[in-house]
Scaffold this active site. Sequence first.
Site, PDB file in Angstrom:
ATOM      1  N   LEU A  31       0.869  -1.173   0.000  1.00 16.25           N
ATOM      2  CA  LEU A  31       0.000   0.000   0.000  1.00 16.25           C
ATOM      3  C   LEU A  31       0.905   1.221   0.000  1.00 16.25           C
ATOM      4  O   LEU A  31       1.953   1.219   0.650  1.00 16.25           O
ATOM      5  CB  LEU A  31      -0.894   0.039   1.243  1.00 16.25           C
ATOM      6  CG  LEU A  31      -2.014  -1.005   1.358  1.00 16.25           C
ATOM      7  CD1 LEU A  31      -2.772  -0.809   2.669  1.00 16.25           C
ATOM      8  CD2 LEU A  31      -2.973  -0.926   0.177  1.00 16.25           C
ATOM      9  N   ASP A  32       0.487   2.275  -0.707  1.00 22.74           N
ATOM     10  CA  ASP A  32       1.239   3.523  -0.659  1.00 22.74           C
ATOM     11  C   ASP A  32       1.369   3.987   0.788  1.00 22.74           C
ATOM     12  O   ASP A  32       0.496   3.711   1.620  1.00 22.74           O
ATOM     13  CB  ASP A  32       0.523   4.623  -1.454  1.00 22.74           C
ATOM     14  CG  ASP A  32       0.520   4.350  -2.947  1.00 22.74           C
ATOM     15  OD1 ASP A  32       1.346   3.535  -3.406  1.00 22.74           O
ATOM     16  OD2 ASP A  32      -0.317   4.949  -3.652  1.00 22.74           O
ATOM     17  N   ARG A  33       2.428   4.717   1.066  1.00 25.14           N
ATOM     18  CA  ARG A  33       2.670   5.206   2.422  1.00 25.14           C
ATOM     19  C   ARG A  33       1.457   5.917   3.008  1.00 25.14           C
ATOM     20  O   ARG A  33       1.096   5.710   4.171  1.00 25.14           O
ATOM     21  CB  ARG A  33       3.868   6.155   2.404  1.00 25.14           C
ATOM     22  CG  ARG A  33       4.172   6.757   3.764  1.00 25.14           C
ATOM     23  CD  ARG A  33       5.394   7.631   3.717  1.00 25.14           C
ATOM     24  NE  ARG A  33       5.809   7.983   5.078  1.00 25.14           N
ATOM     25  CZ  ARG A  33       7.046   8.271   5.425  1.00 25.14           C
ATOM     26  NH1 ARG A  33       8.006   8.242   4.533  1.00 25.14           N
ATOM     27  NH2 ARG A  33       7.348   8.578   6.668  1.00 25.14           N
TER      28      ARG A  33
END
Length: 289
Positions: A123-125
Site C-alpha cells: 500500500l502507498d505510504r
Amino acid sequence: MVKEPQELLAFLLQAIKHQGRNAIKSLLGRGQISVNGRVVTLYNHALKPGDSVSVSREKIVEKPPLMGLSILYEDEHIIVINKEAGLLSIASAQETDLTAYRQLTAYVRLENPENRIFVVHRLDRDTSGVMMFARSEEAQQLLQNSWQDAVKERTYVALVEGKVRKTEGTIKSWLKESKTLRMYSSPYPNDGQLAVTHYRIMQTSSEFSLLEVELETGRKNQIRVHMQDIGHPVVSDKKYGSKSKAMGRLGLHARVLSFDHPITGIRMRFETEIPKQFLNALRDVRQST
C-alpha cells in the site's frame, strides 16, 4: 502429552481447567507456552500426537508495541494487518527504520529468531487499510503466482474532490511511469500496463464524493491516477492534482481484502471501518452549507 491432532488453544482449554480463554491467550502472548521445548505464541498452532506442551511461570516474550498498524489475523503462513496512513509498507531509500515490514519481522522473530516476513503486495505510504504479508516463502510464491485468482475482493474507499455525477463507472487506461516516478495514463492503446478501476458513489456533498472503488488490476498509484483522469482527484493528493486541504492525510483507504488462503484454500475476508476523517469531511461541508 498430545493424543490427537488439534489446535494449541483448544488443547490448552481442555488441559488447564481453571483458566479461561482470555487468560490462556495471555499465557501464549507472554511466551509462557512451549511445544516440544520451543516457545509458541500462535493460538492456532497445529499440534500432532506425541507433542509435549508445557507451561512456564515466567514471562519469556514481551512483545513491543506496534506503531501505525494492528494485526487483524495471523497463522503460520500469513499475517494480515490494518495499516495506518503515514506508515511505509517496506523500506525506501529515504527511510529504512519504521516500516510495517521491519516491525512485523521483529514481531515474528520474538517467537523464533529464524522467522521471516515476505512481501506479497504493498500500500502507498499515505494509504491506510488492509494489507497482507506471507510468513513463509512457499505462501509468498503461491500468492504472487496466482494473485489475480487468489484475490476475490479488493475494495477501497476514496474521498475525492467535487461531486461525481455518474452513480457508478469504470475507468480503463494504460499506465506508464515518468522519469520523475509519477504514473500517468498513456493516450495510446497498449502503451503501458492495462489498469481497470470500477467505482460507485457512496455519499456526496457539495465539495466531495465518497466512492467505493474496486480494483480489477493492481497497478502502482492506479486509483490516484484514475481519479485525476476523471477530474476528481483524491483529497490531499497533491501529486495527482488535489487542491483540497480538508484532511491531513490522503483520502484513500483499503477497506476490504478477500482471498483464498494459499495453503488451506479457505476463503478469508477482512473488512475495516471507513476512516472517521473521511466521514467528518463530508459532514463538515454539509453543516457549513
